[in-house]
Design a protein around this motif. Structure first.
Motif, PDB file in Angstrom:
ATOM      1  N   PHE A  75     -24.250  33.080 -24.221  1.00  0.00           N
ATOM      2  CA  PHE A  75     -23.499  32.836 -22.990  1.00  0.00           C
ATOM      3  C   PHE A  75     -22.020  32.833 -23.325  1.00  0.00           C
ATOM      4  O   PHE A  75     -21.572  32.072 -24.183  1.00  0.00           O
ATOM      5  CB  PHE A  75     -23.893  31.500 -22.366  1.00  0.00           C
ATOM      6  N   PHE A  76     -21.256  33.682 -22.661  1.00  0.00           N
ATOM      7  CA  PHE A  76     -19.813  33.756 -22.883  1.00  0.00           C
ATOM      8  C   PHE A  76     -19.102  33.609 -21.544  1.00  0.00           C
ATOM      9  O   PHE A  76     -19.463  34.264 -20.559  1.00  0.00           O
ATOM     10  CB  PHE A  76     -19.425  35.093 -23.522  1.00  0.00           C
ATOM     11  N   HIS A  77     -18.083  32.746 -21.507  1.00  0.00           N
ATOM     12  CA  HIS A  77     -17.267  32.611 -20.315  1.00  0.00           C
ATOM     13  C   HIS A  77     -15.822  32.396 -20.733  1.00  0.00           C
ATOM     14  O   HIS A  77     -15.536  31.680 -21.689  1.00  0.00           O
ATOM     15  CB  HIS A  77     -17.709  31.434 -19.443  1.00  0.00           C
ATOM     16  N   ALA A  78     -14.910  33.058 -20.003  1.00  0.00           N
ATOM     17  CA  ALA A  78     -13.481  32.900 -20.283  1.00  0.00           C
ATOM     18  C   ALA A  78     -12.734  32.703 -18.980  1.00  0.00           C
ATOM     19  O   ALA A  78     -13.079  33.303 -17.951  1.00  0.00           O
ATOM     20  CB  ALA A  78     -12.930  34.121 -21.016  1.00  0.00           C
ATOM     21  N   ARG A  88     -24.657  35.234 -33.110  1.00  0.00           N
ATOM     22  CA  ARG A  88     -23.383  34.553 -33.324  1.00  0.00           C
ATOM     23  C   ARG A  88     -23.389  33.221 -32.594  1.00  0.00           C
ATOM     24  O   ARG A  88     -23.884  32.235 -33.108  1.00  0.00           O
ATOM     25  CB  ARG A  88     -22.211  35.434 -32.881  1.00  0.00           C
ATOM     26  N   TYR A  89     -22.853  33.159 -31.365  1.00  0.00           N
ATOM     27  CA  TYR A  89     -22.695  31.886 -30.665  1.00  0.00           C
ATOM     28  C   TYR A  89     -23.790  31.689 -29.620  1.00  0.00           C
ATOM     29  O   TYR A  89     -24.251  32.641 -28.998  1.00  0.00           O
ATOM     30  CB  TYR A  89     -21.345  31.810 -29.948  1.00  0.00           C
ATOM     31  N   GLY A  90     -24.148  30.408 -29.400  1.00  0.00           N
ATOM     32  CA  GLY A  90     -25.006  30.076 -28.277  1.00  0.00           C
ATOM     33  C   GLY A  90     -24.196  30.046 -26.996  1.00  0.00           C
ATOM     34  O   GLY A  90     -24.374  30.868 -26.109  1.00  0.00           O
ATOM     35  N   VAL A  91     -23.259  29.088 -26.891  1.00  0.00           N
ATOM     36  CA  VAL A  91     -22.308  29.013 -25.785  1.00  0.00           C
ATOM     37  C   VAL A  91     -20.912  29.203 -26.356  1.00  0.00           C
ATOM     38  O   VAL A  91     -20.512  28.477 -27.272  1.00  0.00           O
ATOM     39  CB  VAL A  91     -22.396  27.654 -25.056  1.00  0.00           C
ATOM     40  N   ASN A 107     -28.868  23.933 -27.352  1.00  0.00           N
ATOM     41  CA  ASN A 107     -28.647  25.203 -28.043  1.00  0.00           C
ATOM     42  C   ASN A 107     -29.337  25.167 -29.398  1.00  0.00           C
ATOM     43  O   ASN A 107     -29.157  24.224 -30.177  1.00  0.00           O
ATOM     44  CB  ASN A 107     -27.155  25.442 -28.229  1.00  0.00           C
ATOM     45  N   ALA A 108     -30.117  26.205 -29.682  1.00  0.00           N
ATOM     46  CA  ALA A 108     -30.930  26.174 -30.894  1.00  0.00           C
ATOM     47  C   ALA A 108     -30.958  27.539 -31.576  1.00  0.00           C
ATOM     48  O   ALA A 108     -30.904  28.584 -30.928  1.00  0.00           O
ATOM     49  CB  ALA A 108     -32.362  25.746 -30.555  1.00  0.00           C
ATOM     50  N   LEU A 109     -31.040  27.489 -32.904  1.00  0.00           N
ATOM     51  CA  LEU A 109     -31.390  28.658 -33.720  1.00  0.00           C
ATOM     52  C   LEU A 109     -30.385  29.793 -33.621  1.00  0.00           C
ATOM     53  O   LEU A 109     -30.746  30.974 -33.531  1.00  0.00           O
ATOM     54  CB  LEU A 109     -32.786  29.169 -33.339  1.00  0.00           C
ATOM     55  N   HIS A 110     -29.100  29.452 -33.675  1.00  0.00           N
ATOM     56  CA  HIS A 110     -28.059  30.473 -33.663  1.00  0.00           C
ATOM     57  C   HIS A 110     -27.499  30.680 -35.079  1.00  0.00           C
ATOM     58  O   HIS A 110     -27.609  29.812 -35.945  1.00  0.00           O
ATOM     59  CB  HIS A 110     -26.947  30.084 -32.698  1.00  0.00           C
ATOM     60  N   SER A 111     -26.851  31.831 -35.278  1.00  0.00           N
ATOM     61  CA  SER A 111     -26.370  32.178 -36.619  1.00  0.00           C
ATOM     62  C   SER A 111     -24.956  31.695 -36.888  1.00  0.00           C
ATOM     63  O   SER A 111     -24.533  31.635 -38.044  1.00  0.00           O
ATOM     64  CB  SER A 111     -26.440  33.705 -36.817  1.00  0.00           C
ATOM     65  N   HIS A 134     -23.339  26.945 -32.517  1.00  0.00           N
ATOM     66  CA  HIS A 134     -24.289  26.809 -31.418  1.00  0.00           C
ATOM     67  C   HIS A 134     -23.577  26.554 -30.091  1.00  0.00           C
ATOM     68  O   HIS A 134     -23.998  27.064 -29.054  1.00  0.00           O
ATOM     69  CB  HIS A 134     -25.253  25.651 -31.694  1.00  0.00           C
ATOM     70  N   PHE A 135     -22.499  25.770 -30.127  1.00  0.00           N
ATOM     71  CA  PHE A 135     -21.782  25.385 -28.905  1.00  0.00           C
ATOM     72  C   PHE A 135     -20.302  25.344 -29.236  1.00  0.00           C
ATOM     73  O   PHE A 135     -19.872  24.526 -30.055  1.00  0.00           O
ATOM     74  CB  PHE A 135     -22.274  24.021 -28.412  1.00  0.00           C
TER      75      PHE A 135
END
Length: 513
Positions: A151-154, A187-190, A205-209, A212-213
């Motif tokens: 999830f990406f927000h700007a 890469r990122y969760g949020v 948020n789980a299991l990201h590289s 996570h947040f």
């Protein structure tokens, strides 16, 4: 099911099927475009189903996407051969605020976009599940299996979609409420850039590289973000990172926390354990935190992980509890770097950094430090590097054989109290723990080594010996006499009574002024 506008448009009325096979891209986009064309926008309804798309869905401002079912009843997935950077992308905010980035007009039109109850499954085929720009009003969404960010927000705009000439960033835009779950990204969760008055009520948020947040910073501006509860766990990445100022309630991060806000961050509770970074909690920006609980107890994986590292000024922590790794950590419970100043902890509890090199507290030349609490069972409970000045440290200290209360010396304007005594007095204490094979009555002789040369001759009244559990109920010990003494050690004789003949009893012998 919330309806955000007076107009409700169903994607099946435009030909969407939702059978997990048919390409529904054109039908869903037609429904969304129709909602955007209405004077007050519209809500686009997705009945229960799995919707396949072959290109990003473009969501205009004033368009709300709404699930007609429960959790995971509506899922959007890419088809084989999907082209584009995200399953859903936003556009059009500048159209409705006339390019005015200092304020948001309100003419009865619900500016901003929203999502309620959709699940976006990237299937490791798209870079992002959701890519939002501008202002959102309400987001309840689940994003999983993205190649890049779930999830990406700007606050800024997407130059690939927007056409109105802008400087790239939206400013001073209040945003809405975010309730989001993410899992399994490259890469990122949020990843939230430049939030302004946004409210994240819950995020798991789980299991990201990577992170996570991640609350990020944009265009040298820092709008602030309010957080209710964030939980991160699992994966090879790290937990929670605040690069923009945050006001939050509860952060649970099994992979560590980094606070580096350009303006002060305010948090109620941080709970974290383990970290692939040097510390469970790293603080490089000013902040006020009510409570930190850091557990390095997964030291089998990261045995040198520190508990909390502080390198920023203006850091205040109400309570802190830091535990070392199983068997005694080799790191440090609380590290205060030389770049830190104006640091304060109301009540600290640090323990179990007892391996070689382990320390409870390390003040590396910082000044204006105030710490009160308890430190125990560390190789060195507290250490002070040259340059520490105006440091007031007061703590209860407990050490075992081979451990010491402190090392180094705080500056001339500093105050150090350990167990109610000054540093000079505590340097005269020695302790040893061992076992003894007992008879009904036996005299035991043991030698204690003092951390620094003595300037006094200890007396039997300054000797204390206790039997350690498990021991016989009636087993007891009492000091008898000091056999020999030098400026660095003393040999003490004590009597053990009431023990079972031939049993093994543990004891602790301590000499202190």
């Amino acid at each position: 099911m919330p309806i955000f506008t007076a107009c409700l448009i169903c994607v099946t009325d435009f030909g969407a099927v939702g059978d997990d096979v048919t390409d529904d891209t054109a039908a869903i986009q037609a429904a969304m475009d129709h909602a955007a064309s209405l004077p007050t926008g519209g809500s686009v309804l997705f009945p229960t189903g799995y919707y396949r798309i072959s290109a990003p869905l473009i969501q205009d401002s004033r368009v709300f996407l709404t699930s007609g079912g429960g959790l995971w009843d509506v899922v959007i997935r890419p088809t084989t051969g999907f082209t584009g950077s995200a399953l859903i992308k936003t556009r059009g905010f500048d159209t409705y605020n006339a390019g005015n980035y200092s304020s948001v007009r309100d003419d009865g039109i619900p500016y901003g976009y929203g999502v309620w109850g959709l699940a976006l499954d990237g299937m490791q085929a798209v870079s992002r599940c959701y890519e939002g720009y501008g202002k959102f009003r309400y987001m309840k969404i689940t994003c999983t299996d993205a190649v890049d960010d779930c999830f990406f927000h700007a606050c800024g705009k997407d130059p690939g979609i927007e056409t109105t000439p802008v400087d790239g960033v939206m400013r001073d835009l209040w945003e809405g409420v975010l309730d989001i779950d993410t899992a399994r990204s490259g890469r990122y969760g949020v990843h939230f850039m430049g939030p302004h008055d946004a409210h994240i009520i819950r995020s798991v948020n789980a299991l990201h590289s990577d992170w996570h947040f991640f609350i990020d910073y944009d265009d040298n501006r820092d709008g602030g973000c309010r957080i209710g509860r964030v939980h991160t766990y699992g994966g090879s990445g790290r937990g929670v990172r605040f690069r923009s100022s945050v006001q939050g309630d509860h952060v649970i991060a099994e992979n560590g926390v980094l606070i580096e806000g350009y303006t002060e961050t305010l948090l109620n509770i941080i709970q974290t354990r383990n970290s692939s970074s040097p510390a469970c909690v790293q603080i490089t920006g000013p902040c006020d935190i009510g409570m930190i609980r850091a557990n390095c107890n997964m030291g089998d994986v990261y045995p040198a992980a520190n508990g909390v590292e502080v390198s920023a000024s203006r850091v205040k922590i109400g309570q802190m509890r830091v535990l070392g790794a199983s068997g005694g950590g080799a790191g440090t419970g609380l590290v205060i770097a030389s770049t830190a100043s104006d640091f304060w902890v109301g009540k600290a509890d640090i323990r179990a950094f007892g391996a070689v090199g382990g320390q409870g507290l390390s003040i590396d030349g910082a000044d204006n430090v105030r710490i009160n609490g308890r430190i125990s069972s560390c190789k060195t409970n507290a250490s002070f590097a040259p340059g520490c000045d105006d440091c007031h440290v007061e703590f209860d200290s407990y050490v075992l054989t081979g451990q010491q209360h402190f090392s180094g010396s705080p500056g001339a304007r500093s105050k150090l109290l350990i167990n109610g005594f000054g540093a000079t007095t505590m340097a005269k204490e020695a302790v040893v723990a061992d076992t003894v094979d007992t008879s009904i009555s036996q005299y035991v002789s043991k030698t204690l080594v003092f951390p620094r040369p003595l300037s006094y001759t200890p007396s039997p009244a300054q000797v204390n010996v206790v039997m350690l559990p498990p021991s016989a109920p009636l087993a007891a010990a009492r000091p008898a006499r000091i056999v020999a003494v030098s400026d660095t050690e003393a040999t003490v004789e004590f009597e053990v009574t009431g023990a079972v003949a031939g049993s093994t009893q543990g004891f602790e012998l301590r000499v202190a002024p």
